[in-house]
Design a protein around this motif. Structure first.
Motif, short mmCIF file in Angstrom:
data_model
loop_
_atom_site.label_atom_id
_atom_site.label_comp_id
_atom_site.label_asym_id
_atom_site.label_seq_id
_atom_site.Cartn_x
_atom_site.Cartn_y
_atom_site.Cartn_z
N UNK A 158 -0.44 9.48 -16.71
CA UNK A 158 -0.69 9.27 -15.52
C UNK A 158 0.07 10.49 -14.55
N UNK A 159 -0.25 10.86 -13.70
CA UNK A 159 0.33 11.72 -12.71
C UNK A 159 0.75 11.32 -11.66
N UNK A 160 -0.18 10.60 -11.07
CA UNK A 160 0.06 9.95 -9.73
C UNK A 160 -1.10 8.56 -9.58
N UNK A 161 -0.71 7.43 -8.90
CA UNK A 161 -1.49 6.32 -8.70
C UNK A 161 -1.06 5.79 -7.39
N UNK B 52 0.88 -1.20 -0.18
CA UNK B 52 0.01 0.13 0.03
C UNK B 52 0.78 1.16 0.12
N UNK B 53 1.02 1.90 -1.24
CA UNK B 53 1.89 3.16 -1.32
C UNK B 53 1.39 3.85 -2.42
N UNK B 54 1.97 4.97 -2.87
CA UNK B 54 1.62 5.80 -3.98
C UNK B 54 2.87 6.31 -4.82
N UNK B 55 2.54 6.50 -6.09
CA UNK B 55 3.65 6.76 -7.02
C UNK B 55 3.40 8.09 -7.97
N UNK B 56 4.41 9.01 -7.87
CA UNK B 56 4.23 10.11 -8.57
C UNK B 56 5.04 10.10 -9.88
N UNK C 114 -4.70 9.78 -10.80
CA UNK C 114 -4.74 11.47 -11.31
C UNK C 114 -3.79 11.21 -12.44
N UNK C 115 -4.44 12.29 -13.40
CA UNK C 115 -3.89 12.25 -14.65
C UNK C 115 -3.89 13.49 -15.20
N UNK C 116 -3.13 14.15 -16.41
CA UNK C 116 -3.29 15.36 -16.78
C UNK C 116 -2.93 15.26 -18.41
N UNK C 117 -2.97 16.44 -19.13
CA UNK C 117 -3.02 16.48 -20.70
C UNK C 117 -4.12 16.98 -21.14
N UNK C 118 -4.22 17.86 -22.11
CA UNK C 118 -5.29 18.45 -22.60
C UNK C 118 -6.67 17.83 -22.73
N UNK C 119 -6.39 16.71 -23.28
CA UNK C 119 -7.56 15.82 -23.91
C UNK C 119 -8.32 15.05 -22.81
N UNK D 5 4.93 -0.52 -9.64
CA UNK D 5 5.39 -0.82 -8.32
C UNK D 5 6.73 -1.82 -8.98
N UNK D 6 6.66 -2.44 -9.96
CA UNK D 6 7.71 -3.18 -10.55
C UNK D 6 8.45 -2.37 -11.51
N UNK D 7 8.32 -1.17 -11.80
CA UNK D 7 8.81 -0.11 -12.74
C UNK D 7 8.69 -0.46 -14.24
N UNK D 8 7.86 -1.29 -14.43
CA UNK D 8 7.65 -1.61 -16.01
C UNK D 8 6.83 -0.55 -16.71
N UNK D 9 6.15 0.41 -16.09
CA UNK D 9 5.44 1.21 -16.68
C UNK D 9 6.24 2.70 -16.70
N UNK D 10 7.00 2.77 -17.62
CA UNK D 10 8.21 4.09 -17.54
C UNK D 10 8.42 4.77 -18.86
N UNK D 11 7.36 4.21 -20.05
CA UNK D 11 7.39 4.95 -21.35
C UNK D 11 6.21 5.79 -21.23
N UNK D 12 6.38 6.98 -21.63
CA UNK D 12 5.30 7.78 -21.88
C UNK D 12 4.29 7.48 -22.66
N UNK D 13 4.54 6.90 -23.91
CA UNK D 13 3.63 6.41 -24.82
C UNK D 13 2.86 5.37 -24.40
N UNK D 14 3.73 4.49 -23.82
CA UNK D 14 2.78 3.40 -23.35
C UNK D 14 1.88 3.92 -22.11
N UNK D 15 2.33 4.56 -21.24
CA UNK D 15 1.33 5.25 -20.28
C UNK D 15 0.04 5.84 -20.83
#
Length: 289
Positions: free
Chosen positions: A20-23, A3-7, A98-103, A139-149
């Motif tokens: 994604x801005x935070x989860x 139980x934690x959160x990531x920015x 939480x998320x950001x971006x104009x769309x 958590x496992x640092x596999x979600x680190x590409x902005x296009x995939x995100x």
């Protein structure tokens, strides 16, 4: 998954991408927990989904309870605030994004316009499963590409739209039987309760009561009882040095082995992992190229 959160921190921010801005996954029993949509000094959107306990949302001057199986969509800045109420009997445990971006704002607007700010989603629904999967990727640092995100976020939004299609927020009072059952379970969770006991306390027949409870609470009475027990056990794991075996008994479980099985099913981790990881640390940063 603790139980934690990531920015997420982006090397080259691009407003044309939804990102994604935070989860994360958090719990609070602090009456000071309160977020005001006008005072946060930034521009983004948020979704917060209750696992156990209950939160509250004021949106355009109207009050909404956010019980288990429900979540809310809000924009920042906007006229809302959400908070934990100090007289609640259990901590408010939730997952959020939480998320950001104009769309991204137009999608949030569409969801709120069609369904209201608070929506019901089954814990086993695709949007919640996808949200937890994105948390595992953080958590496992596999979600680190902005296009995939961006793609994963879009797919999640589409899953929400699909799950909510045709549904409208229906203004209705919660039946007395449901309220009686909830109060009964919250005050006697430590006892060996059966569905028959809960239905009798609610003054209703077992089968009709169970269908009614699912309609208004988003889960069966027995599932809700398990969440109340796990919420109380979570509090004791955080706030006391009692042994896990004694916490299991105090929370209403027959034995530590069954308690551990239910705890892992609902949280994804063991009671000991929860105790080791619930240190109140700030968001863990994820740097995205």
């Amino acid at each position: 998954m603790l139980k934690t959160h990531y920015g997420f921190r982006y090397k080259d921010p691009d407003d044309s991408l939804m990102v994604i801005r935070g989860i994360g996954w958090e719990s609070t029993s602090n009456e000071d927990y309160r977020w005001d949509g006008w005072t946060r000094g930034d521009k983004f959107v948020a979704f917060q989904y209750t696992l156990s306990g209950e939160g509250h949302l004021i949106y355009d001057g109207k009050h909404y309870a956010v019980p288990p199986g429900h979540g809310f969509f809000v924009r920042i800045p906007d006229r809302h605030c959400y908070y934990y109420q100090s007289d609640s009997r259990t901590p408010w445990e939730f997952v959020f994004l939480t998320a950001e971006g104009s769309h991204v704002f137009s999608y949030w607007n569409e969801i709120v316009e069609k369904n209201g700010p608070v929506v019901a989603l089954d814990p086993s629904s695709k949007p919640i499963a996808m949200l937890l999967e994105m948390m595992r990727g953080a958590d496992d640092r596999t979600l680190t590409d902005k296009y995939e995100i961006s793609v994963r976020l879009y797919e999640w939004i589409v899953s929400c739209l699909r799950a909510l299609e045709g549904k409208r927020e229906i203004e209705r009072s919660v039946p007395d039987a449901v309220e009686k059952a909830r109060a009964f379970m919250e005050s006697r969770y430590h006892l060996p309760l059966t569905l028959e006991d809960i239905a009798a306390a609610a003054g209703a027949s077992k089968y009709h009561f169970c269908r009614q409870y699912v309609k208004y609470a988003g889960m069966t009475p027995v599932q809700h009882l398990s969440r109340i027990r796990i919420a109380e056990a979570s509090r004791m794991l955080r706030e006391t040095n009692a042994s896990i075996a004694s916490i299991a008994v105090a929370a209403g479980f027959d034995n530590g082995s069954y308690f551990g099985k239910v705890f892992r099913k609902l949280t994804g981790i063991s009671p000991q992992q929860y105790r080791d990881g619930s240190d109140g640390s700030p968001a863990k940063p994820i740097f995205v190229e």
